[in-house]
Write an enzyme that holds these catalytic residues in place. Sequence first.
Site, PDB file in Angstrom:
ATOM      1  N   CYS A  85       7.631  25.506  17.796  1.00  0.00           N
ATOM      2  CA  CYS A  85       6.569  26.439  17.391  1.00  0.00           C
ATOM      3  C   CYS A  85       5.525  25.799  16.475  1.00  0.00           C
ATOM      4  CB  CYS A  85       7.172  27.657  16.698  1.00  0.00           C
ATOM      5  SG  CYS A  85       8.263  28.625  17.754  1.00  0.00           S
ATOM      6  N   GLN A 146      17.268  31.873  18.614  1.00  0.00           N
ATOM      7  CA  GLN A 146      16.376  32.270  17.533  1.00  0.00           C
ATOM      8  C   GLN A 146      16.529  33.734  17.148  1.00  0.00           C
ATOM      9  OE1 GLN A 146      12.316  30.993  17.740  1.00  0.00           O
ATOM     10  NE2 GLN A 146      12.832  28.926  18.356  1.00  0.00           N
ATOM     11  N   ARG A 205      -1.649  46.418  17.862  1.00  0.00           N
ATOM     12  CA  ARG A 205      -1.346  47.810  18.212  1.00  0.00           C
ATOM     13  C   ARG A 205      -1.643  48.702  17.008  1.00  0.00           C
ATOM     14  NH1 ARG A 205       3.048  45.068  20.564  1.00  0.00           N
ATOM     15  NH2 ARG A 205       4.436  45.647  18.836  1.00  0.00           N
ATOM     16  N   SER A 232       7.631  38.239  17.162  1.00  0.00           N
ATOM     17  CA  SER A 232       6.340  37.770  17.655  1.00  0.00           C
ATOM     18  C   SER A 232       6.213  38.063  19.147  1.00  0.00           C
ATOM     19  CB  SER A 232       6.202  36.262  17.410  1.00  0.00           C
ATOM     20  OG  SER A 232       7.287  35.558  17.988  1.00  0.00           O
ATOM     21  N   HIS A 333       2.206  34.977  19.675  1.00  0.00           N
ATOM     22  CA  HIS A 333       2.670  33.638  19.303  1.00  0.00           C
ATOM     23  C   HIS A 333       2.663  32.717  20.523  1.00  0.00           C
ATOM     24  CE1 HIS A 333       4.857  30.388  17.647  1.00  0.00           C
ATOM     25  NE2 HIS A 333       6.076  30.897  17.631  1.00  0.00           N
ATOM     26  N   GLY A 365      12.012  25.478  16.380  1.00  0.00           N
ATOM     27  CA  GLY A 365      13.274  25.285  17.075  1.00  0.00           C
ATOM     28  C   GLY A 365      14.015  24.065  16.568  1.00  0.00           C
TER      29      GLY A 365
END
Length: 379
Positions: A85, A146, A205, A232, A333, A365
Amino acid sequence: MIVEAVRSPVGRKRGGLSGVHPTELSATVLNELTRHAGIDPVIVDDVIWGCVQQVSEQAIDIARTSVLAAGWPETVPGVTVDRQCGSSQQALNFAVAGVLAGHYDVVVAGGVESMSRVPMGSSTSIGDSPFPPAYRDRYDGVIPNQGVGAEMIADKWGFTRRDVDAYAARSHDRAAAAQDAGLLDDQIVTIPTGDGEVRADEGIRRGTTVETLAALKPVFAEDGVIHAGNASQISDGSAAVLVVSEEAARRYGLTPIARVHTAVVTGADPVIMLTGPIPATEKVLARSGLAVGDIGAFEVNEAFAPVPMAWQREIGADEDLLNPNGGAIAFGHPLGGSGARILTDLIFHMRRNDIRFGLQTMCEGGGQANATILELIDA
């Protein structure tokens, strides 16, 4: 010196950007970066590009194929990096190190991920597990996940379902306020699609509340707290920054915005996986000589709500300074592009509010984390 930063809108899964090849998405961002900076891409020494799922349309060194798709001179090379990431944040840190070492005068750092077109996990769909017996034996046979790690964080720090949902709702509220106030407009470049164009982030949102999130079922544990609404979003996007030496800035008449003050990377427990930003922040503050109180804005990637929540509790940062314009829970993400997306937002936020120091950190990760401190020029 960072002299320019741009990003695409962040598109929802199967949304407006899903019809755009990730190389074309990257190429548009690269061309907009040089257009905004007012430079000829012929002067770029390298493009360092983050991408996590380096298969299918994102294979064969997408940095290089993006440079060529952008129409840049064949003399401009490109290299693709994967620190999960944090790939495009790591791309920045590599770019800065290359400039400081004298390898580059002008370099682009950034990244891309089209999760609609190259789904998460695509790179492990062929062959055996990437976790060999020696790895599994070290961690008692546990295969890292994760989402399970996020549940472990919530349990360890005592976060309730209401706590994490309240954080998620706040992310949407802040992102919506930033979008409505036009605070994101200058950093976003329009992306043409086959049947139109995308101008704005799609994942926000409005009206998200703890009550609306309560209807969502936990994903990783029957009695857990993590669900789609406080994690995410799966997204498409790209972002880039232009890094130059001081001499190159003078030579080409470029105006520096910020400099990378300090950058570090660290490893942590790969099973709980997502706590790396805590030791990474401690490490970067110690190396920089700065204190938490010296930092005017913090960006901690919202992989899952408990990640920035645990970070904030351990580091003691002012909650109002943490992800002030929302984070990945609201925006999304796009893995390989997120570090540069967050970096771009941080730079614009610092400049808009005359903030001298900003800090960015991301869980990654394998139980890793990057942390980078930016200093605004002439703040």
